[in-house]
Write a protein that holds these residues in place. Structure first.
Motif, mmCIF file in Angstrom:
data_model
loop_
_atom_site.group_PDB
_atom_site.id
_atom_site.type_symbol
_atom_site.label_atom_id
_atom_site.label_comp_id
_atom_site.label_asym_id
_atom_site.label_seq_id
_atom_site.Cartn_x
_atom_site.Cartn_y
_atom_site.Cartn_z
ATOM 1 N N THR A 45 37.122 39.552 47.050
ATOM 2 C CA THR A 45 36.927 38.847 45.771
ATOM 3 C C THR A 45 35.507 38.308 45.598
ATOM 4 O OG1 THR A 45 37.793 36.858 46.829
ATOM 5 C CG2 THR A 45 39.333 38.134 45.511
ATOM 6 N N THR A 58 30.047 42.143 39.182
ATOM 7 C CA THR A 58 30.612 41.616 37.942
ATOM 8 C C THR A 58 31.764 42.481 37.438
ATOM 9 O OG1 THR A 58 28.424 40.779 37.436
ATOM 10 C CG2 THR A 58 29.999 40.778 35.634
ATOM 11 N N LYS A 71 34.725 41.806 39.608
ATOM 12 C CA LYS A 71 35.315 40.494 39.317
ATOM 13 C C LYS A 71 36.150 40.518 38.042
ATOM 14 C CE LYS A 71 32.249 37.334 41.724
ATOM 15 N NZ LYS A 71 31.398 36.171 41.586
ATOM 16 N N ARG A 72 35.678 41.274 37.053
ATOM 17 C CA ARG A 72 36.406 41.355 35.783
ATOM 18 C C ARG A 72 37.781 41.999 35.950
ATOM 19 N NH1 ARG A 72 33.880 39.895 31.322
ATOM 20 N NH2 ARG A 72 31.610 39.757 31.394
ATOM 21 N N MET A 114 43.107 36.664 41.063
ATOM 22 C CA MET A 114 43.420 36.101 42.378
ATOM 23 C C MET A 114 44.380 34.920 42.222
ATOM 24 S SD MET A 114 42.566 35.784 45.685
ATOM 25 C CE MET A 114 42.565 34.528 46.941
ATOM 26 N N TYR A 170 36.389 35.189 31.549
ATOM 27 C CA TYR A 170 36.329 36.657 31.648
ATOM 28 C C TYR A 170 35.819 37.300 30.357
ATOM 29 C CZ TYR A 170 38.599 36.232 36.146
ATOM 30 O OH TYR A 170 38.859 35.907 37.459
#
Lengths: 336, 375
Positions: A74, A96, A99-100, A104, A128
């Motif tokens: 993550t 990025t 992450k999008r 989690m 987001y």
């Protein structure tokens, strides 16, 4: 000649495209991942892959390295070595993007007590890139998904433990991630809420999300996970479907004895009986792991009778994940 | 965009926190009221000492030179509110004194003056003693002169009778803050520095709530979180300080001067300094409790030497150094000069100091923040 070139170029393109499709079947690929904290190696050259659409169980005792691995996936922790590829993108180059597409659900409740349920989900989902009507709709949708519709304006401090856990999940799914990592999402909640969460996991999976699920509750993992990895000392020591993992254990069986007076049970004495590899007492139930081929059932029964322990039931079972974990790591998962 | 979202979230959380308002708004207002009322006499430039006239009898050998001179002297003291009147005799005069008909009795003789009063202490007695000493000095001077120029003695003693022996002089300059205005200013600057307390746990709070992980997992840059949280803290502290200034101005009629823009700018730089200071301490300590303890001690010392609890006037030695070192001294001096002398000269140095220290602590925080994994 020119046409030949064009055809071969087209064929090559098609082959590359097909290869890319094959590659993208794996939503997560970890190669040679290593993380050190000083001299301590938390994750030791770990390699792992999770296919799209799976519910992947991650089993390991405390300190085995599963949370460290999750944190590296993550982006919470920096890796020392190795590569992490999520949705075909390298974690270093496309942080990025990754992450999008990740959601989690942390082990601990990660919500603001002084923001309402709606505001919590709205805030995290807003990070987001969503805004306006879309953000509102996704917030409402996520709250509805976890069964908190009608509770939007309530502050989490007024929620039960189970409701807080559900809100914790809502905050992670409102942006519709492709990969959801759930770290012990059912810790400390009532059976009803646990059932609700497990059903939610299945529903999310049915909706196309890939899920990485860690839990101390072996039965949960056994119930919902399509594939499981057992991690110990920062290494994956076994990986496969439930059946594949159970098939690894061919040399032991489990005898479950339900007794009336568990306080009279002497675990050390049982452990000393020939063929017994491990004994655990859970409430009124004694789980005795014994070597396959050793006929020690008579000895065990004799031990209980001699010690005046009344047997309510006795059952000889096939190995389960608990047995697998115990055999592979030498420790019980919950006690570890 | 995320920066704004985080700042808005931060502001919303603090606005809902009753403790923020109790500590940052109600507490300073209450202190202003309590200290301002309790210590109003120590500050009030209009407070006056009411001096009542003093009546004194005197007796002595009627034809003696000293008695004549004292008689002349007595005529002039009435201007000072001290009425010296010749008594019948010593016995009668002492009787009058015992019966509280007069405030004192002076026995004049060639050996000198003997003053009788009922009590040794008291402002009136001190004044009486002072005035008699003045007469004695003049008489001795006159006697010395008379030895060489006998004709001038009468002239000297006559001149003394026109003298006003008690002169009132105002020690304070014309414009000084009253107690409420003083405490409005010092309490506001003190509570502004207390913004450091909340700032020290700005990031620790997210770690404790485990929301730090959620923020970092989201596609948000660390600097966006950093700036967003600080901006939120700045807004909420700004709101609280503005509320305190407005309340003290409207309800307590505190004088903040005629330069609201400069005042706002100074307080803004102080908030920035306080937040940076708190952040710095928060980053170099491991737990909120340690950061809180360090800040509490530093802020208390700062407040004490900055004159937040009582005015420190003309400090000397180590006290002077400590007073000058307290940032609250810079802030308070700047505001007091601006409000009461229309003097803006202390504003810019105070603002430069605020910004300078803010940069130092901010740089320290950023360095640690960048190196740290997580928040």
């Amino acid at each position: 000649m020119h046409l030949q070139k064009c055809v071969s170029f087209f064929i090559l393109k098609m082959i590359r495209l097909c290869m890319k499709r094959v590659e993208s079947v794996n939503i997560l690929e970890i190669q040679d991942l290593t993380k050190k904290f000083g001299d301590f190696i938390a994750v030791d050259h770990m390699s792992l892959s999770v296919a799209e659409g799976e519910i992947f169980g991650f089993l390991g005792s405390n300190g085995a390295g599963k949370s460290t691995t999750i944190h590296m996936i993550t982006g919470l922790l920096r890796k020392n070595k190795g590569t992490i590829i999520v949705l075909g993108k390298n974690s270093e180059k496309s942080a990025t993007f990754i992450k999008r597409n990740i959601g989690m659900v942390p082990q601990e409740l990660a919500i603001y007590e002084d923001l309402t349920a709606y505001e919590n989900v709205h805030f995290f989902a807003g990070l987001y890139g969503m805004r306006g009507k879309k953000l509102h709709e996704r917030t409402v949708e996520a709250l509805k998904f976890v069964g908190l519709e009608g509770k939007e304006k309530i502050y989490p401090r007024n929620f039960s433990g189970g409701m807080k856990r559900r809100l914790n999940i809502a905050c992670a799914i409102a942006h519709r991630p492709k990969l959801i990592i759930m770290d012990e999402p059912t810790v400390g909640i009532d059976p009803q809420s646990r059932k609700y969460i497990l059903d939610s996991v299945r529903k999310l999976n049915a909706m196309g999300c890939t899920i990485i699920y860690t839990s101390h509750y072996m039965e949960e993992v056994e119930e919902i996970c399509t594939r499981i990895a057992i991690i110990d000392h920062g290494k994956i020591i076994a990986e496969g479907t439930k059946e594949q993992l159970k098939s690894l254990i061919t040399d032991s069986k489990l005898i479950v004895v339900d007794v009336k007076s568990p306080e009279a049970v002497d675990l050390a004495a049982i452990q000393a009986i020939q063929g017994v590899s491990n004994v655990q007492l859970d409430d009124q139930t004694i789980q005795i792991h014994t070597e396959l081929g050793v006929n020690n059932l008579n000895h065990l029964i004799a031990h209980f009778i001699q010690n005046g322990i009344e047997i309510r039931s006795l059952d000889e079972r096939e190995p389960n994940l608990e047995t697998v974990f115990l055999t592979l790591t030498g420790r019980n998962l919950r006690d570890a | 965009m995320n920066m704004l979202r985080i700042a808005r979230k931060e502001t919303k959380q603090h606005l809902r926190d009753v403790r923020t308002f109790v500590f940052m708004v109600a507490f300073p207002i209450l202190l202003m009221l309590v200290l301002g009322t309790a210590l109003s006499n120590a500050f009030n430039p209009d407070a006056q000492f009411t001096r009542e006239d003093i009546h004194v009898l005197y007796t002595g050998p009627v034809k003696s030179e000293i008695m004549k001179s004292f008689g002349e002297f007595a005529k002039g003291t009435a201007n000072s509110g001290i009425h010296l009147k010749q008594g019948v005799d010593k016995r009668e005069s002492l009787k009058q004194l015992k019966q509280d008909h007069v405030d004192g009795y002076v026995e004049v003789s060639d050996q000198g003056l003997h003053l009788y009063v009922k009590e040794r202490s008291g402002v009136g007695n001190s004044m009486l003693q002072g005035i008699l000493s003045a007469f004695a000095d003049r008489y001795h001077t006159a006697l010395t002169i008379a030895k060489t120029v006998p004709d001038r003695m009468k002239e000297i003693m006559a001149a003394s009778s026109k003298h006003d022996y008690i002169a009132d002089r105002a020690i304070l300059p014309e414009r000084q803050p009253d107690s409420i205005s003083y405490y409005a200013i010092v309490m506001t600057t003190m509570i502004t520095m207390y913004a450091a307390m909340a700032a020290s746990s700005l990031f620790m709070e997210e770690r404790i709530l485990h929301t730090a992980s959620r923020l970092l997992i989201a596609p948000v840059h660390k600097y966006e979180i950093f700036i967003g949280k600080i901006a939120g803290s700045l807004v909420i502290n700004g709101i609280c300080i503005a509320a305190v200034v407005l309340f003290s101005s409207v309800v307590f009629d505190a004088n903040w001067g005629q330069h609201p823009g400069w005042l706002a700018l100074l307080l803004l730089t102080e908030i920035i300094f306080a937040i940076s200071f708190g952040l710095g301490i928060g980053f170099i300590t491991k737990t909120p409790a340690t950061a809180g303890a360090i800040l509490m001690i530093v802020l208390q010392v700062m407040s004490f030497f900055g004159g937040a609890y009582f005015k420190i006037e003309n400090p000397e030695g180590i006290m002077k150094i400590l007073t000058q070192l307290s940032p609250l001294t810079w802030e308070n001096n700047a505001i007091l000069k601006m409000a009461y002398a229309d003097d803006l000269s202390a504003l810019l140095p105070a603002m430069y100091m605020n910004i300078g220290f803010a940069i130092v602590f901010m740089a320290l925080s950023i360095t640690i923040f960048r190196k740290r994994e997580g928040l």
